[in-house]
Design a protein around this motif. Structure first.
Motif, PDB file in Angstrom:
ATOM      1  N   ILE A 179       0.830  -1.203   0.000  1.00 41.24           N
ATOM      2  CA  ILE A 179       0.000   0.000   0.000  1.00 41.24           C
ATOM      3  C   ILE A 179       0.866   1.255   0.000  1.00 41.24           C
ATOM      4  O   ILE A 179       0.599   2.214  -0.730  1.00 41.24           O
ATOM      5  N   VAL A 180       1.938   1.267   0.794  1.00 40.43           N
ATOM      6  CA  VAL A 180       2.835   2.428   0.841  1.00 40.43           C
ATOM      7  C   VAL A 180       3.519   2.623  -0.508  1.00 40.43           C
ATOM      8  O   VAL A 180       3.605   3.751  -1.010  1.00 40.43           O
ATOM      9  N   VAL A 181       3.986   1.556  -1.131  1.00 42.81           N
ATOM     10  CA  VAL A 181       4.647   1.653  -2.438  1.00 42.81           C
ATOM     11  C   VAL A 181       3.673   2.181  -3.493  1.00 42.81           C
ATOM     12  O   VAL A 181       4.020   3.071  -4.283  1.00 42.81           O
ATOM     13  N   ILE A 182       2.475   1.684  -3.491  1.00 43.03           N
ATOM     14  CA  ILE A 182       1.469   2.151  -4.462  1.00 43.03           C
ATOM     15  C   ILE A 182       1.164   3.626  -4.215  1.00 43.03           C
ATOM     16  O   ILE A 182       1.055   4.410  -5.164  1.00 43.03           O
ATOM     17  N   ALA A 183       1.040   4.034  -2.959  1.00 42.60           N
ATOM     18  CA  ALA A 183       0.751   5.431  -2.643  1.00 42.60           C
ATOM     19  C   ALA A 183       1.883   6.340  -3.096  1.00 42.60           C
ATOM     20  O   ALA A 183       1.650   7.430  -3.619  1.00 42.60           O
ATOM     21  N   VAL A 184       3.122   5.930  -2.914  1.00 42.98           N
ATOM     22  CA  VAL A 184       4.268   6.749  -3.323  1.00 42.98           C
ATOM     23  C   VAL A 184       4.348   6.842  -4.840  1.00 42.98           C
ATOM     24  O   VAL A 184       4.552   7.926  -5.394  1.00 42.98           O
ATOM     25  N   LEU A 185       4.167   5.718  -5.525  1.00 38.38           N
ATOM     26  CA  LEU A 185       4.283   5.722  -6.979  1.00 38.38           C
ATOM     27  C   LEU A 185       3.103   6.428  -7.652  1.00 38.38           C
ATOM     28  O   LEU A 185       3.263   7.025  -8.716  1.00 38.38           O
ATOM     29  N   ALA A 241       1.208   8.897  -6.275  1.00 34.51           N
ATOM     30  CA  ALA A 241       0.853  10.082  -5.501  1.00 34.51           C
ATOM     31  C   ALA A 241       0.257  11.174  -6.377  1.00 34.51           C
ATOM     32  O   ALA A 241      -0.625  11.909  -5.950  1.00 34.51           O
ATOM     33  N   LYS A 242       0.739  11.305  -7.591  1.00 30.73           N
ATOM     34  CA  LYS A 242       0.229  12.353  -8.481  1.00 30.73           C
ATOM     35  C   LYS A 242      -1.199  12.049  -8.935  1.00 30.73           C
ATOM     36  O   LYS A 242      -2.003  12.953  -9.110  1.00 30.73           O
ATOM     37  N   ARG A 243      -1.506  10.803  -9.144  1.00 28.99           N
ATOM     38  CA  ARG A 243      -2.834  10.416  -9.650  1.00 28.99           C
ATOM     39  C   ARG A 243      -3.822  10.087  -8.541  1.00 28.99           C
ATOM     40  O   ARG A 243      -5.023   9.989  -8.794  1.00 28.99           O
ATOM     41  N   LEU A 244      -3.354   9.906  -7.346  1.00 29.74           N
ATOM     42  CA  LEU A 244      -4.224   9.484  -6.249  1.00 29.74           C
ATOM     43  C   LEU A 244      -5.358  10.476  -5.961  1.00 29.74           C
ATOM     44  O   LEU A 244      -6.513  10.048  -5.832  1.00 29.74           O
ATOM     45  N   PRO A 245      -5.118  11.782  -5.882  1.00 33.64           N
ATOM     46  CA  PRO A 245      -6.235  12.705  -5.639  1.00 33.64           C
ATOM     47  C   PRO A 245      -7.304  12.640  -6.732  1.00 33.64           C
ATOM     48  O   PRO A 245      -8.501  12.705  -6.436  1.00 33.64           O
ATOM     49  N   ASP A 246      -6.880  12.507  -7.983  1.00 38.71           N
ATOM     50  CA  ASP A 246      -7.843  12.396  -9.079  1.00 38.71           C
ATOM     51  C   ASP A 246      -8.666  11.117  -8.958  1.00 38.71           C
ATOM     52  O   ASP A 246      -9.876  11.117  -9.209  1.00 38.71           O
ATOM     53  N   LEU A 247      -8.014  10.025  -8.573  1.00 39.63           N
ATOM     54  CA  LEU A 247      -8.727   8.761  -8.414  1.00 39.63           C
ATOM     55  C   LEU A 247      -9.742   8.843  -7.280  1.00 39.63           C
ATOM     56  O   LEU A 247     -10.872   8.376  -7.423  1.00 39.63           O
ATOM     57  N   VAL A 248      -9.371   9.448  -6.171  1.00 37.14           N
ATOM     58  CA  VAL A 248     -10.275   9.577  -5.031  1.00 37.14           C
ATOM     59  C   VAL A 248     -11.440  10.500  -5.398  1.00 37.14           C
ATOM     60  O   VAL A 248     -12.596  10.222  -5.075  1.00 37.14           O
ATOM     61  N   ARG A 249     -11.142  11.607  -6.098  1.00 39.36           N
ATOM     62  CA  ARG A 249     -12.193  12.526  -6.526  1.00 39.36           C
ATOM     63  C   ARG A 249     -13.169  11.824  -7.460  1.00 39.36           C
ATOM     64  O   ARG A 249     -14.383  11.967  -7.347  1.00 39.36           O
ATOM     65  N   SER A 250     -12.636  11.055  -8.388  1.00 42.05           N
ATOM     66  CA  SER A 250     -13.482  10.307  -9.324  1.00 42.05           C
ATOM     67  C   SER A 250     -14.348   9.284  -8.589  1.00 42.05           C
ATOM     68  O   SER A 250     -15.529   9.119  -8.904  1.00 42.05           O
ATOM     69  N   ALA A 251     -13.779   8.616  -7.620  1.00 46.65           N
ATOM     70  CA  ALA A 251     -14.540   7.639  -6.843  1.00 46.65           C
ATOM     71  C   ALA A 251     -15.655   8.337  -6.059  1.00 46.65           C
ATOM     72  O   ALA A 251     -16.777   7.819  -5.964  1.00 46.65           O
TER      73      ALA A 251
END
Length: 90
Positions: free
Chosen positions: A12-18, A20-30
């Motif tokens: 989970i930490v590795v995925i979050a670090v890699l 990180a740029k797309r994570l806010p967009d993914l959460v917003r989309s969800a």
């Protein structure tokens, strides 16, 4: 070595670090998807509550032919002129 829970946390930490740029967009989309789903479910429930209950459609069984159902005098054989058999007069 590492247990299953430790490996999951590291993954989970590795995925979050890699990502990180797309994570806010993914959460917003969800979040948008969840809101749309809620709104559609609410609209369907309101529509179901407002619509009158329609009678159930007749089931068609393969191999059977459709024919009108017998009602009233057709079912009893009573035409109204004479009382049906086995029943006392009017």
């Amino acid at each position: 070595m590492f247990g299953l829970s430790e490996l999951a946390v590291i993954l989970i930490v590795v995925i979050a670090v890699l990502a990180a740029k797309r994570l806010p967009d993914l959460v917003r989309s969800a979040g948008k998807s969840a809101r749309i789903l809620k709104a559609e479910a609410r609209a369907m429930k309101e529509q179901e509550d407002k619509a009158p209950q329609a009678p159930a459609a007749p089931r068609i069984i393969q191999g059977e032919t459709l024919r009108p159902s017998a009602t009233g005098s057709e079912r009893t054989g009573h035409t109204g002129d004479t009382p049906p058999e086995g029943r006392p007069g009017h």
